[in-house]
Each structure stands twice: as structure tokens, then as C-alpha cells.
Write an enzyme that holds these catalytic residues in place. Structure first.
Site, short mmCIF file in Angstrom:
data_model
loop_
_atom_site.label_atom_id
_atom_site.label_comp_id
_atom_site.label_asym_id
_atom_site.label_seq_id
_atom_site.Cartn_x
_atom_site.Cartn_y
_atom_site.Cartn_z
N ARG A 1 37.46 -5.64 20.73
CA ARG A 1 38.39 -6.55 20.19
C ARG A 1 37.82 -7.14 18.95
O ARG A 1 38.22 -7.59 17.91
CB ARG A 1 38.86 -7.45 21.19
N THR B 1 53.97 -19.54 13.14
CA THR B 1 55.33 -20.19 13.82
C THR B 1 55.45 -19.68 15.22
O THR B 1 55.28 -18.66 15.61
CB THR B 1 56.30 -19.66 12.63
N HIS B 2 55.96 -20.71 15.98
CA HIS B 2 56.11 -20.45 17.34
C HIS B 2 57.66 -20.95 17.58
O HIS B 2 57.98 -21.95 17.29
CB HIS B 2 55.14 -21.00 18.13
N ASP C 1 48.35 -21.02 20.71
CA ASP C 1 49.38 -22.12 20.13
C ASP C 1 49.02 -23.59 20.33
O ASP C 1 49.80 -24.45 20.78
CB ASP C 1 50.80 -21.61 20.96
N ASP D 1 44.20 -22.40 15.60
CA ASP D 1 42.65 -22.50 16.15
C ASP D 1 42.45 -21.21 17.21
O ASP D 1 43.08 -20.57 17.35
CB ASP D 1 42.43 -24.15 16.69
C1 GRF Z 1 59.86 -15.52 15.69
O1 GRF Z 1 60.69 -16.08 16.24
C2 GRF Z 1 58.44 -15.88 15.98
O2 GRF Z 1 58.26 -17.11 16.36
C3 GRF Z 1 57.96 -15.04 17.45
O3 GRF Z 1 58.87 -13.87 17.18
C4 GRF Z 1 59.99 -13.92 16.04
C5 GRF Z 1 59.48 -13.04 14.95
O4 GRF Z 1 60.67 -12.86 14.46
N1 GRF Z 1 56.76 -15.22 17.93
P1 GRF Z 1 60.80 -11.93 13.10
O5 GRF Z 1 60.01 -10.70 13.27
O6 GRF Z 1 60.14 -12.75 11.89
O7 GRF Z 1 62.03 -11.89 12.78
#
Ligand code: GRF
Length: 200
Positions: free
Chosen positions: A75, A116-117, A153, A149
Site C-alpha cells: 500500500r 465529498t461524502h 472521513d 486527514d
Molecule cells: C458520491 O455520492 C460520493 O460521495 C460517493 O460515491 C458517489 C460517487 O458518485 N463516495 P460519482 O462517481 O461522482 O457519480
């Protein structure tokens, strides 16, 4: 590329990491194409072959790379390779947009990363945020944009959007509504981060 989609001088150079369909990436590309976005996508990296995200990038003429964990002995070697591939494109910022790998210390030492989560952190971190929120029975969930970080998440929150859970929602229907908000949030966050670079 049309004249209107040329990035302005000083546009924030984004490297976007994807694992899936890439609709968040597409929102960024569409914002650039609409003209006036204070950012540009300089490279798209994936952790697997055949992602929709890489296809979207290629269709737009954005350079792409694939960096797969199983192609490395460890990794740590994967982390180092990913750091090198990103650095080749001198990004100001990396955007983890549906990238389903935890980034390692070499990547994080070289550049700041926004993720983004699809849940309202700190609730429901990890790879199954939508499923876990639905299973818990929450009536409101949403999405979070945060700095990355060394945790999963756990980094400082930049912005969040709320989405109501409707009766009869499935994992798919709820995730689709979250993603609509997620795409808007991501474009707005990056526009803000381009205007105020005190995070550098
Ligand atoms: C998003 O909802 C992201 O937060 C999650 O997977 C999805 C990815 O969507 N981890 P995309 O590939 O941008 O359509």
C-alpha cells in the site's frame, strides 16, 4: 474547447480522483465549460480500470491515469506512485470525488485534498454512508465536503447539505437525491476555495 471554457488566469488547478460513474467530476467539468469557473481540471486519476469518470475526462480531453493497488507490492508503494502521478500535473488541490480508497501519507504530505461524502458527517463515515443512514432510520441525511486527514472521513468539515429521507426511499433513490445536492455543493465549495486561498 471553446473560448468561454478557457480557464482564467490563476484558475485553481484541480486533480480529481474517481472510482465510479464520475457525475461529481462532470459537474466540475460542466462548470468550467459554462465559463467563468475559477478552477480547471488538469488530470483525473482512477484506482481501477474502466471508470465512467475516466471516460468523461477523456471525452473532454482531460489527461487521465489509473493507479491500482494490486499493481504494487505494498500500500505504501501505491501511495508513493499516486503521489508522483499527481505531482506531475502540479495541482493546487486534489478532489476525491467518489474515490473509494483511503489516501496515504505521501499523497497527503504533497497536496491538500478535499473529499465529498454522501452523509452528514460525523454520522455514517466510511464506504456505505447512504446505506448506513437509511438502515439507521434517520429522517434527514445529506452530504459533506471536508478536508482529508489521515482518518476515514474525519477531517475538518467545509460544507454540508441536508436531504430528507422520503417514505419508500431505496438506497438508489436516496443516493440519487443526495448526489444532486453533492454536485452543487462541490462546485460551490471549490469556487469558494478558489476565491479564498488562505487554506494553502
Ligand atoms: C458520491 O455520492 C460520493 O460521495 C460517493 O460515491 C458517489 C460517487 O458518485 N463516495 P460519482 O462517481 O461522482 O457519480
Amino acid at each position: 474547447m471553446t473560448g468561454s471554457s478557457e480557464p482564467g488566469p490563476g484558475a485553481l488547478r484541480l486533480a480529481v480522483l474517481v472510482s465510479g460513474s464520475g457525475t461529481n467530476l462532470q459537474a466540475l467539468l460542466d462548470a468550467v465549460d459554462a465559463g467563468g469557473a475559477p478552477f480547471e481540471v488538469v488530470v483525473v486519476g482512477a484506482d481501477r480500470d474502466g471508470t465512467g469518470g475516466a471516460e468523461r475526462a477523456a471525452a473532454r480531453g482531460v489527461p487521465t491515469f489509473v493507479c491500482r493497488v494490486p499493481d504494487f507490492d505494498s500500500r505504501a508503494d501505491w501511495d508513493a506512485a499516486l503521489a508522483r502521478l499527481l505531482a506531475e500535473h502540479t495541482p493546487d488541490l486534489v478532489v476525491s470525488a467518489g474515490f473509494m480508497k483511503v489516501l496515504g501519507p505521501e499523497v497527503l504530505a504533497g497536496v491538500r485534498v478535499v473529499n465529498t461524502h454522501p452523509a452528514l458527517l460525523p454520522s455514517f463515515p466510511g464506504a456505505h454512508g447512504v446505506r448506513d443512514a437509511l438502515a439507521h432510520g434517520v429522517r434527514v441525511t445529506g452530504c459533506t465536503c471536508h478536508w482529508v486527514d489521515d482518518g476515514v472521513d474525519t477531517g475538518p468539515i467545509i460544507d454540508q447539505r441536508a436531504v430528507r429521507v422520503e417514505d419508500g426511499d431505496t438506497l438508489e433513490s436516496l443516493h440519487e437525491r443526495i448526489k444532486v445536492e453533492e454536485r452543487r455543493m462541490l462546485v460551490e465549495v471549490l469556487t469558494h476555495l478558489a476565491a479564498d486561498r488562505s487554506w494553502r
